[in-house]
Scaffold this active site. Sequence first.
Site, PDB file in Angstrom:
ATOM      1  N   HIS A  13      -9.026 -78.164  52.440  1.00  0.00           N
ATOM      2  CA  HIS A  13      -8.661 -77.079  52.911  1.00  0.00           C
ATOM      3  C   HIS A  13      -9.460 -76.176  51.851  1.00  0.00           C
ATOM      4  O   HIS A  13      -8.789 -75.552  51.105  1.00  0.00           O
ATOM      5  CB  HIS A  13      -7.011 -76.294  52.987  1.00  0.00           C
ATOM      6  CG  HIS A  13      -7.032 -75.337  53.415  1.00  0.00           C
ATOM      7  ND1 HIS A  13      -6.615 -74.719  54.768  1.00  0.00           N
ATOM      8  CD2 HIS A  13      -8.134 -74.107  53.248  1.00  0.00           C
ATOM      9  CE1 HIS A  13      -6.489 -73.478  54.953  1.00  0.00           C
ATOM     10  NE2 HIS A  13      -7.441 -72.893  54.512  1.00  0.00           N
ATOM     11  N   HIS A  15     -11.771 -72.645  50.945  1.00  0.00           N
ATOM     12  CA  HIS A  15     -13.238 -71.993  52.456  1.00  0.00           C
ATOM     13  C   HIS A  15     -14.817 -71.678  51.487  1.00  0.00           C
ATOM     14  O   HIS A  15     -15.037 -71.211  49.948  1.00  0.00           O
ATOM     15  CB  HIS A  15     -12.869 -70.845  52.307  1.00  0.00           C
ATOM     16  CG  HIS A  15     -11.595 -70.398  52.628  1.00  0.00           C
ATOM     17  ND1 HIS A  15     -11.394 -70.662  54.494  1.00  0.00           N
ATOM     18  CD2 HIS A  15     -10.222 -71.019  52.581  1.00  0.00           C
ATOM     19  CE1 HIS A  15     -10.322 -70.652  55.565  1.00  0.00           C
ATOM     20  NE2 HIS A  15      -9.022 -70.876  54.083  1.00  0.00           N
ATOM     21  N   LEU A  16     -15.988 -72.409  51.336  1.00  0.00           N
ATOM     22  CA  LEU A  16     -17.104 -72.010  50.518  1.00  0.00           C
ATOM     23  C   LEU A  16     -17.774 -70.849  50.920  1.00  0.00           C
ATOM     24  O   LEU A  16     -18.664 -70.805  50.446  1.00  0.00           O
ATOM     25  CB  LEU A  16     -17.611 -73.472  50.866  1.00  0.00           C
ATOM     26  CG  LEU A  16     -17.774 -75.297  49.824  1.00  0.00           C
ATOM     27  CD1 LEU A  16     -18.241 -75.386  50.594  1.00  0.00           C
ATOM     28  CD2 LEU A  16     -17.563 -74.408  48.832  1.00  0.00           C
ATOM     29  N   ARG A  17     -17.484 -70.088  51.883  1.00  0.00           N
ATOM     30  CA  ARG A  17     -18.920 -69.147  53.005  1.00  0.00           C
ATOM     31  C   ARG A  17     -20.104 -68.963  52.727  1.00  0.00           C
ATOM     32  O   ARG A  17     -20.221 -71.011  53.120  1.00  0.00           O
ATOM     33  CB  ARG A  17     -18.207 -67.702  51.575  1.00  0.00           C
ATOM     34  CG  ARG A  17     -16.050 -67.125  51.373  1.00  0.00           C
ATOM     35  CD  ARG A  17     -16.423 -66.968  52.109  1.00  0.00           C
ATOM     36  NE  ARG A  17     -14.519 -66.185  51.726  1.00  0.00           N
ATOM     37  CZ  ARG A  17     -13.588 -66.136  52.012  1.00  0.00           C
ATOM     38  NH1 ARG A  17     -13.174 -67.154  53.154  1.00  0.00           N
ATOM     39  NH2 ARG A  17     -12.611 -66.317  51.936  1.00  0.00           N
ATOM     40  N   ASN A  41     -14.333 -70.253  58.728  1.00  0.00           N
ATOM     41  CA  ASN A  41     -14.065 -69.154  59.362  1.00  0.00           C
ATOM     42  C   ASN A  41     -15.214 -68.210  58.985  1.00  0.00           C
ATOM     43  O   ASN A  41     -14.872 -67.322  57.990  1.00  0.00           O
ATOM     44  CB  ASN A  41     -12.473 -69.144  58.906  1.00  0.00           C
ATOM     45  CG  ASN A  41     -12.524 -68.586  57.581  1.00  0.00           C
ATOM     46  OD1 ASN A  41     -12.596 -69.821  57.207  1.00  0.00           O
ATOM     47  ND2 ASN A  41     -11.219 -67.728  57.428  1.00  0.00           N
ATOM     48  N   LYS A  99     -10.166 -76.551  63.723  1.00  0.00           N
ATOM     49  CA  LYS A  99      -9.197 -76.021  62.960  1.00  0.00           C
ATOM     50  C   LYS A  99      -9.072 -75.070  63.701  1.00  0.00           C
ATOM     51  O   LYS A  99      -9.517 -74.401  64.898  1.00  0.00           O
ATOM     52  CB  LYS A  99     -10.000 -74.883  61.810  1.00  0.00           C
ATOM     53  CG  LYS A  99      -8.830 -74.392  61.118  1.00  0.00           C
ATOM     54  CD  LYS A  99      -7.711 -74.514  60.652  1.00  0.00           C
ATOM     55  CE  LYS A  99      -6.796 -73.422  59.927  1.00  0.00           C
ATOM     56  NZ  LYS A  99      -7.028 -72.730  58.007  1.00  0.00           N
ATOM     57  N   HIS A 136      -3.587 -73.677  61.563  1.00  0.00           N
ATOM     58  CA  HIS A 136      -2.877 -72.577  60.301  1.00  0.00           C
ATOM     59  C   HIS A 136      -1.127 -71.575  61.057  1.00  0.00           C
ATOM     60  O   HIS A 136      -1.525 -71.379  62.561  1.00  0.00           O
ATOM     61  CB  HIS A 136      -3.590 -70.572  60.483  1.00  0.00           C
ATOM     62  CG  HIS A 136      -3.508 -69.899  59.811  1.00  0.00           C
ATOM     63  ND1 HIS A 136      -3.592 -69.946  58.318  1.00  0.00           N
ATOM     64  CD2 HIS A 136      -1.910 -68.914  60.178  1.00  0.00           C
ATOM     65  CE1 HIS A 136      -2.723 -68.138  57.884  1.00  0.00           C
ATOM     66  NE2 HIS A 136      -2.359 -67.956  58.493  1.00  0.00           N
ATOM     67  N   HIS A 174      -1.807 -75.150  54.699  1.00  0.00           N
ATOM     68  CA  HIS A 174      -0.941 -74.409  53.665  1.00  0.00           C
ATOM     69  C   HIS A 174       1.024 -74.032  53.733  1.00  0.00           C
ATOM     70  O   HIS A 174       0.587 -72.597  54.375  1.00  0.00           O
ATOM     71  CB  HIS A 174      -1.935 -72.774  53.335  1.00  0.00           C
ATOM     72  CG  HIS A 174      -2.259 -72.435  54.545  1.00  0.00           C
ATOM     73  ND1 HIS A 174      -1.886 -71.713  55.560  1.00  0.00           N
ATOM     74  CD2 HIS A 174      -3.610 -71.994  54.463  1.00  0.00           C
ATOM     75  CE1 HIS A 174      -2.746 -71.709  56.294  1.00  0.00           C
ATOM     76  NE2 HIS A 174      -3.635 -71.071  55.607  1.00  0.00           N
ATOM     77  N   LEU A 218      -2.846 -65.766  52.730  1.00  0.00           N
ATOM     78  CA  LEU A 218      -2.181 -65.761  53.799  1.00  0.00           C
ATOM     79  C   LEU A 218      -2.211 -67.466  54.162  1.00  0.00           C
ATOM     80  O   LEU A 218      -3.066 -67.618  53.815  1.00  0.00           O
ATOM     81  CB  LEU A 218      -3.013 -65.050  55.387  1.00  0.00           C
ATOM     82  CG  LEU A 218      -2.452 -63.438  54.936  1.00  0.00           C
ATOM     83  CD1 LEU A 218      -3.319 -62.839  55.883  1.00  0.00           C
ATOM     84  CD2 LEU A 218      -1.049 -63.288  55.340  1.00  0.00           C
ATOM     85  N   ASP A 246      -6.618 -73.637  49.337  1.00  0.00           N
ATOM     86  CA  ASP A 246      -7.192 -72.787  50.118  1.00  0.00           C
ATOM     87  C   ASP A 246      -7.801 -71.978  49.134  1.00  0.00           C
ATOM     88  O   ASP A 246      -7.441 -71.256  49.823  1.00  0.00           O
ATOM     89  CB  ASP A 246      -6.447 -72.110  50.724  1.00  0.00           C
ATOM     90  CG  ASP A 246      -6.552 -70.735  51.619  1.00  0.00           C
ATOM     91  OD1 ASP A 246      -6.451 -71.338  51.881  1.00  0.00           O
ATOM     92  OD2 ASP A 246      -5.651 -70.510  51.967  1.00  0.00           O
ATOM     93  N   HIS A 250     -13.308 -63.861  48.046  1.00  0.00           N
ATOM     94  CA  HIS A 250     -13.588 -62.887  48.228  1.00  0.00           C
ATOM     95  C   HIS A 250     -13.901 -62.011  47.278  1.00  0.00           C
ATOM     96  O   HIS A 250     -14.068 -62.217  45.658  1.00  0.00           O
ATOM     97  CB  HIS A 250     -12.445 -61.807  48.875  1.00  0.00           C
ATOM     98  CG  HIS A 250     -11.770 -62.803  49.984  1.00  0.00           C
ATOM     99  ND1 HIS A 250     -12.282 -61.865  51.131  1.00  0.00           N
ATOM    100  CD2 HIS A 250     -11.297 -63.291  50.554  1.00  0.00           C
ATOM    101  CE1 HIS A 250     -11.418 -62.899  52.337  1.00  0.00           C
ATOM    102  NE2 HIS A 250     -10.540 -63.644  51.748  1.00  0.00           N
ATOM    103  N   ALA A 262      -6.542 -61.131  52.144  1.00  0.00           N
ATOM    104  CA  ALA A 262      -6.081 -61.991  51.427  1.00  0.00           C
ATOM    105  C   ALA A 262      -7.102 -63.794  51.135  1.00  0.00           C
ATOM    106  O   ALA A 262      -8.050 -63.810  51.339  1.00  0.00           O
ATOM    107  CB  ALA A 262      -5.513 -63.159  52.789  1.00  0.00           C
TER     108      ALA A 262
HETATM  109  C1  NCD Z   1      -8.244 -67.742  54.101  1.00  0.00           C
HETATM  110  C2  NCD Z   1      -9.886 -66.687  53.685  1.00  0.00           C
HETATM  111  O1  NCD Z   1      -9.940 -65.844  53.534  1.00  0.00           O
HETATM  112  O2  NCD Z   1     -10.590 -67.082  55.130  1.00  0.00           O
HETATM  113  N1  NCD Z   1      -7.508 -66.790  53.386  1.00  0.00           N
HETATM  114  C3  NCD Z   1      -6.131 -67.317  53.064  1.00  0.00           C
HETATM  115  O3  NCD Z   1      -5.734 -66.023  52.380  1.00  0.00           O
HETATM  116  N2  NCD Z   1      -5.881 -67.940  52.462  1.00  0.00           N
HETATM  117  C4  NCD Z   1      -8.288 -67.519  54.786  1.00  0.00           C
HETATM  118  C5  NCD Z   1      -6.981 -68.621  55.728  1.00  0.00           C
HETATM  119  O4  NCD Z   1      -7.145 -69.777  55.200  1.00  0.00           O
HETATM  120  O5  NCD Z   1      -5.648 -68.150  55.670  1.00  0.00           O
HETATM  121 ZN    ZN Z   2      -7.378 -70.929  54.535  1.00  0.00          ZN
END
Ligand code: NCD
Ligand code: ZN
Length: 345
Positions: A13, A15-17, A41, A99, A136, A174, A218, A246, A250, A262
């Site tokens: 899990h 996030h690479l943006r 996302n 997802k 989620h 998560h 989150l 996860d 940011h 988050a």
């Molecule tokens: C994630 C995000 O920033 O994309 N944020 C987080 O707090 N985990 C989204 C997610 O997985 O809930």
């Molecule tokens: Zn996530």
Amino acid sequence: MTTLTITRPDDWHLHLRDGDMLTGILPETARDFGRAIIMPNLVPPVVRTTDAIAYRDRIMTALPDGSTFEPLMTLYLTEDTDPADVAAAHASGLIKAVKLYPAGATTNSASGVSDFDKVRPVLEKMAEIGLPLCFHGEVTDADIDIFDREAVFLDRVMDPIRRANPDLKVTLEHVTTKDGVDYVNAAENMGATITTHHLIITRNDILVGGIRPHYYCLPVAKRALHRDALVAAATSGNAKFFLGTDSAPHIDPLKESGCGCAGCFTATNTMSCLAHVFENEGKLENLERFASLNGPAHYGLASNADKITLRKSETPVEFPAKIETGAGPVTVFDPGFPLHWHVAE
Ligand code: NCD
Ligand code: ZN
């Protein structure tokens, strides 16, 4: 023990943006991990096969030279998702999961699902073709306390969906509560990812002595008994539980704000943090199961062929406090204790 050689880990899990953020943070994951399930996302989200192909190409272009890291793509489920598109993306080998974000649950989840009846045909198709659903696990109802949203989700959403689709393979993403751990333990055809930070922090770390935005994510971290249930599940070696960091970058101005985003960014020091947690429990021998073996087994994939070696040093290992990306600085997760393990090779 001061050296530990394990199968190269994966992150189930991540996030690479995109854009400058992607370029800046991708090396942090590619250094230690063989593969990762890439969360869809983005803004706009990765909804169709064509979006996933294009995003995968951007990730491959951003990889450091010589890296063998493999992104495992996912699609973002919307109420308009076409079951045939999902099936084609799976058949081509492009995607490894879909997802599902309840609409409004977290960062960039506005296009997620409000009416679960509308996605029934997609879920039925996924069960038929053996494509896992990454869920989620939080309700979004305004009247449900944020610390209860995972437990309420299990009763109100997860249970009916699993009863209607017993053949659907589900990953509870998560997991943050003892309720979630107990639910997954009792369920057929189900696994759960556990993050690095949820094995370490509790809600006190976010709120006591000042508000600490870099610990806000989150689902939000819960009280210690829940953290301890996650540590017990992760370090047990139980095949249902595996690493999904996860790691969710940011830039600092968006975290350190009157309404902060988050997400905890743990890609840089996850293996060091995990070795610390597993050693504390006297369970270093189960780190490989959690980080390298249980995840591929859940997704029906082989584990990585190569190995990494972790070493423990007398003096603490230094990690950068921030990763400077072209999009801005991203603060690296601070576990709150010195780290002595590091990935040496
Ligand atoms: C994630 C995000 O920033 O994309 N944020 C987080 O707090 N985990 C989204 C997610 O997985 O809930
Ligand atoms: Zn996530």
